[in-house]
Motif scaffolding. Structure first.
Motif, PDB file in Angstrom:
ATOM      1  N   ASP A 181       0.852  -1.175   0.000  1.00 33.76           N
ATOM      2  CA  ASP A 181       0.000   0.000   0.000  1.00 33.76           C
ATOM      3  C   ASP A 181       0.893   1.232   0.000  1.00 33.76           C
ATOM      4  N   ALA A 182       0.643   2.157  -0.923  1.00 30.26           N
ATOM      5  CA  ALA A 182       1.512   3.318  -1.083  1.00 30.26           C
ATOM      6  C   ALA A 182       1.551   4.183   0.169  1.00 30.26           C
ATOM      7  N   ALA A 183       0.419   4.319   0.861  1.00 29.96           N
ATOM      8  CA  ALA A 183       0.363   5.195   2.033  1.00 29.96           C
ATOM      9  C   ALA A 183       0.757   4.483   3.313  1.00 29.96           C
ATOM     10  N   LYS A 184       0.370   3.213   3.451  1.00 34.64           N
ATOM     11  CA  LYS A 184       0.568   2.482   4.708  1.00 34.64           C
ATOM     12  C   LYS A 184       1.749   1.521   4.684  1.00 34.64           C
ATOM     13  N   LYS A 230      -0.958  -3.719   3.846  1.00 39.48           N
ATOM     14  CA  LYS A 230      -2.258  -3.889   4.480  1.00 39.48           C
ATOM     15  C   LYS A 230      -2.691  -5.334   4.299  1.00 39.48           C
ATOM     16  N   ASN A 238      -4.006  -2.795  10.207  1.00 34.65           N
ATOM     17  CA  ASN A 238      -3.846  -1.351  10.340  1.00 34.65           C
ATOM     18  C   ASN A 238      -5.018  -0.761  11.119  1.00 34.65           C
ATOM     19  N   PHE A 240       1.864   7.905  13.100  1.00 30.79           N
ATOM     20  CA  PHE A 240       1.289   8.097  11.774  1.00 30.79           C
ATOM     21  C   PHE A 240       0.085   9.027  11.895  1.00 30.79           C
ATOM     22  N   SER A 241      -0.263   9.633  10.777  1.00 36.36           N
ATOM     23  CA  SER A 241      -1.435  10.495  10.703  1.00 36.36           C
ATOM     24  C   SER A 241      -2.551   9.719  10.020  1.00 36.36           C
ATOM     25  N   CYS A 242      -3.666   9.562  10.713  1.00 39.53           N
ATOM     26  CA  CYS A 242      -4.752   8.740  10.196  1.00 39.53           C
ATOM     27  C   CYS A 242      -5.466   9.440   9.040  1.00 39.53           C
ATOM     28  N   GLN A 243      -5.682   8.686   7.976  1.00 33.92           N
ATOM     29  CA  GLN A 243      -6.392   9.185   6.805  1.00 33.92           C
ATOM     30  C   GLN A 243      -7.562   8.263   6.462  1.00 33.92           C
ATOM     31  N   ALA A 287     -10.213  11.625   7.056  1.00 32.70           N
ATOM     32  CA  ALA A 287      -9.885  12.331   5.818  1.00 32.70           C
ATOM     33  C   ALA A 287     -11.020  13.281   5.448  1.00 32.70           C
TER      34      ALA A 287
END
Length: 483
Positions: A21-24, A27, A250, A306-309, A314
């Motif tokens: 996963d690009a952001a996490k 997953k 996650n 981490f910042s939750c999105q 979001a």
């Protein structure tokens, strides 16, 4: 079989896939359709300890003299299920250290893990309690967990015949990220002090270094779990380390699965809160997602780095995101609107109790979902429409806390035999239920628990209605909750 293959085998057995996963980074997704309520994984924890009185709270360090030993309270919970110990408590007949609430828990713990841990238990317990006196009570659970995990890793290194679940957890533990460089300096200093104590003790294996201990503490600090009991209010009962659950799942502030510790058998389970489609990510919540978005973000960034999105956090136009924003909003000129008293909160319990229309509407919407009469998306839309024009003071986290305290206060006063306290306790419980409906998925355990609380109070309130004038808006919801 090499331990490096255990995780792959476990994923295949549980019908799970790990994908990039690009952001996490990665997953875990379902490899098949999963029904609501289904157990996704169930495994014994790598290590766990029951909470000790006076440990783990930031205000428990009552002395300014760092050289003065702070007393260590004796263990008062079962080693297996973490429930309170009775006066007559069985002990392991060999190590005489582990205590249980029943013979069943003793036997279950022996069959699960104590048979290979027993020999080292007595020395570990005595040394741990001695070292615990030399550190702040706030950090004593970290000391206990570090010593426990070190012991588990050492056993796996020495004995390849340990149960497969133990070797699976060890393999997952080795893959967890410690985020050591992200921890604040004061935390690393405290971890270093704990590491020094462990390295000076007789519990440090030859392969262990101080750097290893600090790294272990960092891993546990951002990957730990907790168990809770079923009391009212809910109380934390134990600290748990389950690397495989930490590795796979996650966080989301609107999760589709939940983590539970089963007292029967000592299993950690992750269960589906909703139907999960094949290929859909499986998420759990790392924190209490009822808290306002700004507080959640602060905690996640400070503890988990981490910042939750997620769909709630979001920026978006989903009903859940809009409701979440409402609970966290601030009105112009209000420095802290969460502290304002919500409308409807009693100042005198002798006054007639009322349930505001928005609460009735929210509760009815959730009950319709629970009865499969409405989809969760339709309920979200109806709940949003019911609260969107309310003042901040009525839907803030502070309002929730006021109503929760009102509910608990009423329950505390019931021993005085005042009839209308049942009614007020019921009314307050409905407000709490409404806030749970706004914040949690409809089939979250806390929603179910509060629904049961409301039904119990509704039944008792019905018994007092003939002698009370507090009836407006109560009877319809009573019928739906009890019926």
């Amino acid at each position: 079989m090499a331990d490096s293959a255990l995780i792959d085998e476990f994923l295949e057995q549980q019908a799970l896939n790990i994908v990039g996963d690009a952001a996490k980074g990665q997953k875990t997704v379902a490899a098949r359709s999963i029904r609501r309520g289904e157990t996704i994984i169930s495994v014994h924890p790598f290590f766990g300890v029951p909470v000790r009185p006076g440990e783990g709270s930031a205000d428990t360090n009552t002395t300014d003299d760092a050289k003065t030993p702070i007393p260590v309270q004796p263990e008062d919970r079962c080693t297996q299920c973490f429930q309170k110990l009775p006066q007559k408590r069985p002990r392991c007949s060999q190590c005489h250290v582990t205590q249980y609430c029943s013979v069943k828990c003793l036997n279950d713990h022996w069959k699960t893990r104590h048979y290979f841990e027993c020999a080292a238990s007595k020395a570990a317990q005595q040394t741990t309690d001695r070292l615990a006196k030399r550190i702040k009570p706030t950090y004593r659970p970290y000391l206990r967990m570090a010593i426990g995990v070190i012991g588990c890793v050492d056993m796996v290194k020495k004995n390849r015949k340990l149960p497969k679940w133990m070797r699976l957890q060890n393999d997952a533990w080795s893959r967890l990220v410690s985020h050591r460089n992200d921890h604040p300096n004061y935390v690393i200093r405290q971890y270093s002090e704990i590491a020094d104590l462990i390295m000076e003790s007789d519990l440090a294996p030859r392969w262990l270094t101080k750097d290893d201990v600090v790294d272990y503490l960092c891993r546990f600090g951002c990957n730990n779990f907790a168990s809770y009991d079923s009391s009212e209010p809910v109380q934390m009962t134990g600290h748990l380390c389950s690397p495989i659950a930490s590795l796979l799942f996650n966080h989301s502030c609107l999760p589709n699965a939940s983590f539970v510790y089963s007292e029967v058998g000592g299993f950690q389970a992750v269960r589906a809160l909703d139907d999960i489609s094949e290929g859909e990510e499986i998420t759990i919540s790392y924190i209490d997602v009822l808290r306002p978005r700004s507080e959640r973000q602060t905690t996640l960034e400070a503890v988990y780095f981490f910042s939750c999105q997620c769909s709630r956090c979001a920026a978006g136009d989903s009903y859940r995101a809009l409701m979440d924003k409402m609970m966290d909003r601030k009105q112009d000129g209000d420095e802290n609107p969460g502290q304002l008293m919500p409308h409807g909160l009693p100042t005198d319990f002798a006054q007639p109790s009322m349930i505001e229309p928005w609460v009735q509407y929210v509760v009815k919407s959730v009950l319709s979902v629970l009865n499969d009469e409405m989809t969760a998306n339709d309920a979200d839309r109806q709940i949003h429409n019911a609260i969107e024009h309310l003042e901040t003071r009525d839907v803030s986290f502070g309002a929730y806390r006021h109503w929760l305290e009102c509910q608990d206060d009423c329950l505390d006063r019931l021993s005085a035999g005042t009839d209308y306290m049942w009614v007020w306790a019921y009314v307050a419980s409905l407000y709490v239920f409404a806030f749970y409906a706004i914040s949690y998925p409809p089939f979250h355990p806390l929603v179910g628990r509060q629904c049961l609380q409301c039904a119990q109070l509704a039944w008792n309130a019905l018994q007092t209605l003939e002698s009370s004038s507090c009836v407006d808006g109560i009877l319809p919801l009573n019928a739906e909750l009890i019926g």
